[in-house]
Design a protein around this motif. Structure first.
Motif, PDB file in Angstrom:
ATOM      1  N   MET A  67      30.761  49.260  48.043  1.00  0.00           N
ATOM      2  CA  MET A  67      29.532  50.031  48.146  1.00  0.00           C
ATOM      3  C   MET A  67      28.918  50.088  46.751  1.00  0.00           C
ATOM      4  O   MET A  67      29.608  50.443  45.786  1.00  0.00           O
ATOM      5  N   SER A  68      27.636  49.718  46.655  1.00  0.00           N
ATOM      6  CA  SER A  68      27.027  49.597  45.329  1.00  0.00           C
ATOM      7  C   SER A  68      25.505  49.590  45.418  1.00  0.00           C
ATOM      8  O   SER A  68      24.945  48.875  46.258  1.00  0.00           O
ATOM      9  N   PHE A  71      32.117  57.050  39.111  1.00  0.00           N
ATOM     10  CA  PHE A  71      31.734  56.939  37.694  1.00  0.00           C
ATOM     11  C   PHE A  71      30.558  55.976  37.534  1.00  0.00           C
ATOM     12  O   PHE A  71      29.670  55.963  38.372  1.00  0.00           O
ATOM     13  N   GLU A  72      30.589  55.124  36.493  1.00  0.00           N
ATOM     14  CA  GLU A  72      29.476  54.186  36.279  1.00  0.00           C
ATOM     15  C   GLU A  72      29.561  52.971  37.198  1.00  0.00           C
ATOM     16  O   GLU A  72      28.604  52.222  37.343  1.00  0.00           O
ATOM     17  N   VAL A  77      27.316  46.048  48.856  1.00  0.00           N
ATOM     18  CA  VAL A  77      26.419  46.526  49.906  1.00  0.00           C
ATOM     19  C   VAL A  77      25.791  47.846  49.473  1.00  0.00           C
ATOM     20  O   VAL A  77      26.493  48.776  49.076  1.00  0.00           O
ATOM     21  N   SER A  78      24.472  47.919  49.563  1.00  0.00           N
ATOM     22  CA  SER A  78      23.742  49.139  49.208  1.00  0.00           C
ATOM     23  C   SER A  78      23.236  49.825  50.461  1.00  0.00           C
ATOM     24  O   SER A  78      22.886  49.164  51.442  1.00  0.00           O
ATOM     25  N   ILE A  94      20.611  56.599  43.915  1.00  0.00           N
ATOM     26  CA  ILE A  94      21.972  56.623  43.376  1.00  0.00           C
ATOM     27  C   ILE A  94      22.767  57.791  43.947  1.00  0.00           C
ATOM     28  O   ILE A  94      22.370  58.951  43.812  1.00  0.00           O
ATOM     29  N   SER A 115      26.601  59.836  44.078  1.00  0.00           N
ATOM     30  CA  SER A 115      27.615  60.096  43.058  1.00  0.00           C
ATOM     31  C   SER A 115      28.874  59.276  43.302  1.00  0.00           C
ATOM     32  O   SER A 115      29.724  59.146  42.435  1.00  0.00           O
ATOM     33  N   GLY A 116      28.988  58.709  44.501  1.00  0.00           N
ATOM     34  CA  GLY A 116      30.150  57.876  44.788  1.00  0.00           C
ATOM     35  C   GLY A 116      29.912  57.050  46.033  1.00  0.00           C
ATOM     36  O   GLY A 116      28.972  57.305  46.798  1.00  0.00           O
ATOM     37  N   GLY A 117      30.768  56.059  46.266  1.00  0.00           N
ATOM     38  CA  GLY A 117      30.592  55.158  47.393  1.00  0.00           C
ATOM     39  C   GLY A 117      30.987  55.757  48.740  1.00  0.00           C
ATOM     40  O   GLY A 117      30.686  55.172  49.781  1.00  0.00           O
ATOM     41  N   ALA A 161      28.271  56.453  51.294  1.00  0.00           N
ATOM     42  CA  ALA A 161      27.722  55.154  51.698  1.00  0.00           C
ATOM     43  C   ALA A 161      28.659  54.477  52.703  1.00  0.00           C
ATOM     44  O   ALA A 161      28.211  53.888  53.684  1.00  0.00           O
TER      45      ALA A 161
HETATM   46  N1  SAH Z   1      25.801  53.087  37.256  1.00  0.00           N
HETATM   47  C1  SAH Z   1      25.561  52.587  38.582  1.00  0.00           C
HETATM   48  C2  SAH Z   1      25.604  53.724  39.617  1.00  0.00           C
HETATM   49  C3  SAH Z   1      26.970  54.312  39.822  1.00  0.00           C
HETATM   50  S1  SAH Z   1      26.988  55.498  41.093  1.00  0.00           S
HETATM   51  C4  SAH Z   1      24.216  51.890  38.618  1.00  0.00           C
HETATM   52  O1  SAH Z   1      23.307  52.312  37.910  1.00  0.00           O
HETATM   53  O2  SAH Z   1      24.063  50.917  39.388  1.00  0.00           O
HETATM   54  C5  SAH Z   1      28.711  55.558  41.485  1.00  0.00           C
HETATM   55  C6  SAH Z   1      29.151  54.815  42.734  1.00  0.00           C
HETATM   56  O3  SAH Z   1      28.463  55.331  43.858  1.00  0.00           O
HETATM   57  C7  SAH Z   1      28.877  53.338  42.744  1.00  0.00           C
HETATM   58  O4  SAH Z   1      29.890  52.603  42.112  1.00  0.00           O
HETATM   59  C8  SAH Z   1      28.820  53.023  44.236  1.00  0.00           C
HETATM   60  O5  SAH Z   1      30.106  52.806  44.767  1.00  0.00           O
HETATM   61  C9  SAH Z   1      28.268  54.311  44.821  1.00  0.00           C
HETATM   62  N2  SAH Z   1      26.824  54.236  45.132  1.00  0.00           N
HETATM   63  C10 SAH Z   1      25.825  54.869  44.469  1.00  0.00           C
HETATM   64  N3  SAH Z   1      24.636  54.627  45.012  1.00  0.00           N
HETATM   65  C11 SAH Z   1      24.854  53.801  46.067  1.00  0.00           C
HETATM   66  C12 SAH Z   1      24.007  53.167  47.025  1.00  0.00           C
HETATM   67  N4  SAH Z   1      22.676  53.327  47.000  1.00  0.00           N
HETATM   68  N5  SAH Z   1      24.582  52.386  47.966  1.00  0.00           N
HETATM   69  C13 SAH Z   1      25.916  52.186  47.986  1.00  0.00           C
HETATM   70  N6  SAH Z   1      26.771  52.753  47.094  1.00  0.00           N
HETATM   71  C14 SAH Z   1      26.263  53.563  46.153  1.00  0.00           C
END
Ligand code: SAH
Length: 236
Positions: A88-89, A116-117, A132-133, A138, A140-142, A145
């Motif tokens: 998830m990203s 985290f980041e 997969v987004s 953003i 705070s974690g996957g 998602a």
């Molecule tokens: N620094 C990263 C954001 C990290 S947020 C950036 O700027 O791209 C922390 C975690 O939350 C990510 O590693 C991911 O697993 C999850 N996450 C955040 N937003 C998401 C989204 N829109 N879709 C899926 N996963 C998400």
């Protein structure tokens, strides 16, 4: 074999969460799918069960370590496991109903939830993770998602939706947003149900719904119409 979901997370308590209730929860109880949350910290190598470290090159926040994550992934998804490995990203390809349908037709998923980041790029490359987004924002974690993705997939598994024959008419299934819905009472705060819907004329109703779907899509999601036009066969 029913659909198998394995979720790698720092917060296994978040699962099944919302997926333990309603449609998905009943399907879980019935064995239509299974869910195994795994604690990533169980694969750490030090006394403090550390899973992250400071970013190479400097900057704020922490990065999840490639070696720890690789151990967790290899445990969850050994060679021969046909399930796709998802990360998830927010950098991933946006999730679509089309991808959801493909996943639901497969053996299951292994999902890595970032925190985290984010995660060290090398584990993404070395383990062939599909990013997969769930949208351009953003979290705070996957974990939330992953819950979203699994909810969308599970409702498509055989037997889960019962006799709600939805499917075809649903938003996105035919490249359009769905038409508006109405139910009793006939009059609500002076607003009436559109007369065509109570006319009993099914041809007219279908036409009206179609027009409404096209109007809504043009107003709200012109990108969907454009995509649709480009996939329809060219008229000679
Ligand atoms: N620094 C990263 C954001 C990290 S947020 C950036 O700027 O791209 C922390 C975690 O939350 C990510 O590693 C991911 O697993 C999850 N996450 C955040 N937003 C998401 C989204 N829109 N879709 C899926 N996963 C998400």
């Amino acid at each position: 074999m029913s659909f198998r979901a394995t979720v790698l997370t720092l917060y296994p308590e978040m699962f099944p969460g919302a997926l333990g209730l309603s449609l998905a929860g009943r399907a879980l109880d019935a064995g239509s799918w299974s869910l195994e949350p795994l604690q990533i910290r169980d694969f750490a190598v030090d006394r403090h069960r550390t899973v992250d470290d400071t970013p190479a090159g400097g900057g704020a926040g922490m990065v999840m370590r490639a070696d720890i994550l690789a151990k967790a992934i290899d445990h969850a998804s050994p060679a021969g496991d046909a399930r796709p490995r998802l990360l998830m990203s927010p950098r991933g390809k946006p999730l679509t109903q089309e991808r959801v349908r493909e996943l639901a037709a497969g053996p299951g998923v292994v999902i890595l939830c970032g925190r985290f980041e984010g995660v060290d790029q090398r584990v993404i490359d070395a383990r062939g993770l599909e990013e997969v987004s769930v949208g351009d924002f953003i979290l705070s974690g996957g974990e939330p998602a992953a819950l979203v993705l699994l909810d969308a997939v599970v409702r498509l598994l055989p037997g889960v939706m019962g006799n709600e024959a939805s499917g075809d008419e649903e938003s996105f299934e035919n490249g359009l947003l769905e038409h508006p819905h109405y139910t009793r009472p006939q009059s609500f705060e002076g607003l009436e149900i559109p007369a065509v819907l109570t006319s009993g004329n099914h041809r007219k109703i279908a036409k009206w719904r179609r027009e409404q779907a096209e109007r809504l899509t043009a107003e709200r999601r012109p990108d969907l119409l454009a995509k649709r036009a480009s996939t329809l066969p060219v008229e000679k």
